[in-house]
Design an enzyme around this catalytic site. Structure first.
Site, mmCIF file in Angstrom:
data_model
loop_
_atom_site.group_PDB
_atom_site.id
_atom_site.type_symbol
_atom_site.label_atom_id
_atom_site.label_comp_id
_atom_site.label_asym_id
_atom_site.label_seq_id
_atom_site.Cartn_x
_atom_site.Cartn_y
_atom_site.Cartn_z
ATOM 1 C CE LYS A 205 38.820 30.985 37.561
ATOM 2 N NZ LYS A 205 37.942 31.978 38.193
ATOM 3 C CD GLN B 100 34.388 31.576 39.177
ATOM 4 O OE1 GLN B 100 35.555 31.559 39.548
ATOM 5 N NE2 GLN B 100 34.047 31.933 37.954
ATOM 6 C CG ASP C 83 39.610 36.503 41.275
ATOM 7 O OD1 ASP C 83 40.013 36.054 40.201
ATOM 8 O OD2 ASP C 83 38.621 36.051 41.897
#
Ligand code: GUN
Length: 309
Positions: free
Chosen positions: A68, A112, A135
């Site tokens: 990412k 994460q 997200d």
């Protein structure tokens, strides 16, 4: 206002094949994002900035997060990586989230997952301001998505929608069977494809581990989204001729002949199902290629305040 130009996939390039090519799409979208950054710079605007919080040493998470961050760098976004050891306390992590929520330079951020067992993932997810939740995991974003309001859509469904659009896959009036009911793939995918929109206007069935006769549903389907997490679970006898198959699964299976001792397969028995399908996503090289670019697309939206003005 900068317009985000979509490069259409030239379907004729793929006429001999029935592959929904995630790799090519990802390259196209990355190029578009890089061009958007150039335009922002030319206009003296603020460079999109994504932050990622990584807790502990989980190897898969490290790879994902590195990916990412690197992807941000490649297209010219700013990125910030905050690493904490696995013994970080929940309160310490909550303090980091609070700081990121308040930091005006950071357009969006992710924490994460999975987090270590002593940290309540739900509490952390709920603490992220929906405006920065690129997200799309916060229930406010889920609720807005479900009501057809502007929202950050989680990476996998977002990538699938993009794929459907760019390959001009018709969804209106189609029978869609989604196999899997997770909050970040199956459920949002089902909701989105049932919405009064394109892609959407489909008749959606969500199947799961308690579905009585899965084949009965999948055999009716014009479009199958397989998000089960079981290798090669959907077999040719379970699908009809001409089906569009979107395989979300990425499973490792032992393969002594492979260099690493394993290979990656989807939730669909690819070779046999491909022979019947009008379109199919390969694994690897399909939907998985679009998850990071989806996050980047959400980050661009965040920096432009497209979702929450
Ligand atoms: N872990 C596996 N996939 C994801 C993702 O898309 N976002 C976050 N935050 N954690 C993950």
């Amino acid at each position: 206002m900068i317009t985000f130009v979509h490069f259409e996939v030239k379907t004729e390039n793929y006429q001999d094949m029935n592959i929904l090519d995630g790799r090519t799409l990802a390259v196209d979208i990355r190029r578009e994002l890089a061009e958007a950054v150039v335009e922002i710079k030319e206009n003296g605007g603020k460079i999109p900035h994504l932050a990622a919080v990584l807790v502990g040493e989980d190897p898969a998470s490290q790879v994902y997060v590195r990916n990412k961050v690197r992807s941000c760098e490649k297209i010219g976004f700013k990125s910030t990586l905050i690493r904490k050891t696995a013994d970080v306390t929940e309160d310490q992590l909550m303090a980091i989230v609070a700081e990121l929520n308040e930091d005006d330079d950071i357009d969006g951020f992710i924490v994460q997952l999975p987090l270590p067992d002593h940290i309540d993932e739900k509490r952390v997810t709920l603490a992220i301001r929906p405006e920065k939740d690129v997200d799309g995991f916060h229930p406010v974003n889920f609720g807005r998505m479900a009501q057809g309001l502007p929202a950050y859509i989680p990476a996998t469904p977002n990538g699938i929608l993009e794929m459907i659009k760019r390959y001009h896959i018709d969804t209106a009036g189609k029978e869609v069977v989604v196999v899997g009911r997770s909050n970040i793939v199956g459920m949002p995918m089902g909701i989105l494809l049932a919405q009064k929109a394109y892609p959407g206007n489909a008749t959606v069935t969500i199947c799961h581990s308690r579905t009585a006769d899965l084949s009965e549903h999948t055999r009716r389907a014009d479009i199958i989204v397989a998000a089960i997490g079981r290798p090669e679970f959907i077999t040719a006898d379970m699908v009809k001729e001409g089906v569009v198959v979107i395989d979300v699964g990425i499973n490792r299976v032992d393969d002594p002949s492979a260099e690493r001792g394993y290979r990656l397969v989807g939730d669909v028995d690819y070779n046999d199902v491909a022979a019947k399908a009008s379109w199919i996503t390969p694994v690897p090289g399909g939907v998985g290629q679009l998850t990071v670019v989806s996050l980047l697309m959400n980050t661009l939206k965040a920096s432009r305040k497209e979702i929450y003005s």
